[in-house]
Design an enzyme around this catalytic site. Structure first.
Site, mmCIF file in Angstrom:
data_model
loop_
_atom_site.group_PDB
_atom_site.id
_atom_site.type_symbol
_atom_site.label_atom_id
_atom_site.label_comp_id
_atom_site.label_asym_id
_atom_site.label_seq_id
_atom_site.Cartn_x
_atom_site.Cartn_y
_atom_site.Cartn_z
ATOM 1 N N HIS A 26 -7.869 8.298 1.237
ATOM 2 C CA HIS A 26 -7.953 7.083 2.827
ATOM 3 C C HIS A 26 -8.713 8.054 4.071
ATOM 4 O O HIS A 26 -8.027 7.927 5.137
ATOM 5 C CB HIS A 26 -6.224 7.588 3.440
ATOM 6 C CG HIS A 26 -6.021 6.348 3.585
ATOM 7 N ND1 HIS A 26 -5.236 5.488 5.283
ATOM 8 C CD2 HIS A 26 -4.697 4.919 3.198
ATOM 9 C CE1 HIS A 26 -5.466 5.203 5.179
ATOM 10 N NE2 HIS A 26 -5.185 4.278 4.393
ATOM 11 N N ASP A 69 0.827 -0.924 0.167
ATOM 12 C CA ASP A 69 -0.063 -0.019 0.387
ATOM 13 C C ASP A 69 0.879 1.336 -0.594
ATOM 14 O O ASP A 69 1.810 1.111 0.829
ATOM 15 C CB ASP A 69 -0.757 -0.009 1.154
ATOM 16 C CG ASP A 69 -2.122 -1.105 1.286
ATOM 17 O OD1 ASP A 69 -1.864 -2.043 0.592
ATOM 18 O OD2 ASP A 69 -2.723 -1.112 2.272
ATOM 19 N N HIS A 94 -6.978 2.597 -4.199
ATOM 20 C CA HIS A 94 -6.258 2.267 -2.260
ATOM 21 C C HIS A 94 -7.169 4.386 -1.761
ATOM 22 O O HIS A 94 -6.946 4.086 -0.509
ATOM 23 C CB HIS A 94 -5.116 2.614 -1.891
ATOM 24 C CG HIS A 94 -5.111 2.338 -1.002
ATOM 25 N ND1 HIS A 94 -5.992 1.527 -0.382
ATOM 26 C CD2 HIS A 94 -4.363 2.722 0.466
ATOM 27 C CE1 HIS A 94 -5.541 1.453 1.095
ATOM 28 N NE2 HIS A 94 -4.225 1.682 1.441
ATOM 29 N N HIS A 108 3.660 -2.158 3.349
ATOM 30 C CA HIS A 108 3.855 -0.764 2.598
ATOM 31 C C HIS A 108 4.826 -0.701 2.146
ATOM 32 O O HIS A 108 5.641 -1.147 2.670
ATOM 33 C CB HIS A 108 3.217 0.121 3.843
ATOM 34 C CG HIS A 108 2.357 -0.286 4.790
ATOM 35 N ND1 HIS A 108 1.885 -0.895 5.985
ATOM 36 C CD2 HIS A 108 0.551 0.614 4.175
ATOM 37 C CE1 HIS A 108 -0.023 -0.943 5.661
ATOM 38 N NE2 HIS A 108 0.347 -0.136 5.302
#
Length: 338
Positions: free
Chosen positions: A205, A150, A201, A299
């Site tokens: 966020h 991510d 994504h 990540h």
């Protein structure tokens, strides 16, 4: 004594002549009356010179005939019938009706006038069996692992991760926020150049469970446009920020053409050393959840407090141990093949 008047034998001859004259006048008058009656009943169009036709003349003169409808026998033998191609129009018959001309067959419609074939309906962006779920494993993948990363904060570990994947000949899947893609176009280009898959994504966020369906649509579409502008296509893969989702938000994402993808193992490398995590623990967590179709969450950013990049540090030994266990690696495109 004289004889009575009725004795005709002694009648005067002059009386007999007068009586005969009266009779002749009466006969002539009756004859004239009879002739007048006969003449009054004669047809008006009779020829005054010849009078009405005699019975013998009426029987010998045929009545005028009405022209009959043309039949096939009326046409000349040498002329083609109307059903034959190229037949010419028959001449007009003097005093009769005009015969109908032949009807030539119509031209064949050119191909462009025919209905165009209909295109098949577009294929579903993802298998319908995945609708309504936040996928945690790759179905039917066999002994394979999907490494996913991510990107929503910084890109401190991107270069190291890309080098490790390239050296191992592995392709991963990167879920990018729209804000990160817009701020790191070179990073997006490097991911695409390495042959890796990209997913959506969100734009900023947020926790999707606190958003309306309209706001969810804005987040997903804005991120899609930003990632496309940076040179990658995220469709139809999506990952919920923070992993927060419910049945409503999953349905909303599905309606936007995306399938949500979760994970089987979270390495917790994002916690950093300040959170009590080490690179060894990162690798151990991924290996402890090893299963066919495993999806590993990592990540590319550094921990904001200590600057550590534990996922990048643990990646080489993680790959080696998985291969030693007999596993290979896939991208999340494998989900779309099912």
């Amino acid at each position: 004594m004289a004889e009575p008047w009725g004795n005709s034998g002694n009648r005067d001859p002059r009386d007999r002549r007068r009586t005969a004259a009266v009779v002749l006048v009466a006969v002539a008058a009756i004859t004239m009356v009879v002739l007048a009656v006969i003449l009054a009943g004669q047809p008006r169009n009779a020829d005054p010179q010849t009078g009405p036709p005699s019975e013998s003349q009426a029987s010998s003169t045929p009545p005028p005939s009405t022209p009959a409808s043309p039949t096939p026998s009326d046409t000349l033998p040498s002329e083609p019938q109307p059903s034959e191609p190229g037949a010419s129009e028959p001449p007009e018959t003097p005093g009769g009706p005009t015969l109908p001309g032949p009807v030539a067959p119509g031209p064949t419609p050119p191909p462009e006038t025919l209905p165009a074939p209909q295109d098949p309906p577009p294929a579903a962006p993802f298998p319908l069996a995945l609708a309504g779920t936040d996928v945690e494993v790759v179905p039917g993948a066999g002994p394979s692992v999907a490494l996913t990363f991510d990107a929503g904060a910084n890109s401190a570990a991107l270069s190291s991760i890309l080098q490790t994947l390239a050296g191992a000949g592995i392709r991963g899947t990167f879920f990018l926020t729209g804000a990160w893609a817009a701020a790191n176009p070179a990073g997006v280009s490097a991911i695409v150049a390495g042959g890796h898959r990209v997913g959506n994504h969100s734009q900023s966020h947020p926790d999707f469970t606190g958003l309306s369906d309209a706001a969810i649509g804005d987040e997903v579409r804005a991120a899609e446009q930003a990632i496309l502008a940076a040179g990658a296509d995220p469709r139809p893969l999506f990952r919920f920020p923070l992993g927060a989702r419910d049945a409503r938000t999953i349905a909303a994402v599905n309606n936007l053409g995306y399938v949500p993808v979760r994970w089987s193992a979270d390495t917790l490398g994002w916690k950093g050393t300040s959170g009590g995590i080490t690179a060894q623990q990162v690798a151990d967590r991924a290996l402890s959840a090893l299963q066919p179709g495993e999806i590993v969450l990592m990540h590319i950013g550094s921990n904001p407090d200590d600057g550590s990049t534990l996922d990048a540090d643990a990646l080489p030994r993680m790959i080696d141990r998985m291969r030693q266990a007999g596993y290979g690696f896939v991208t999340l495109d494998s989900l779309l093949a099912g």
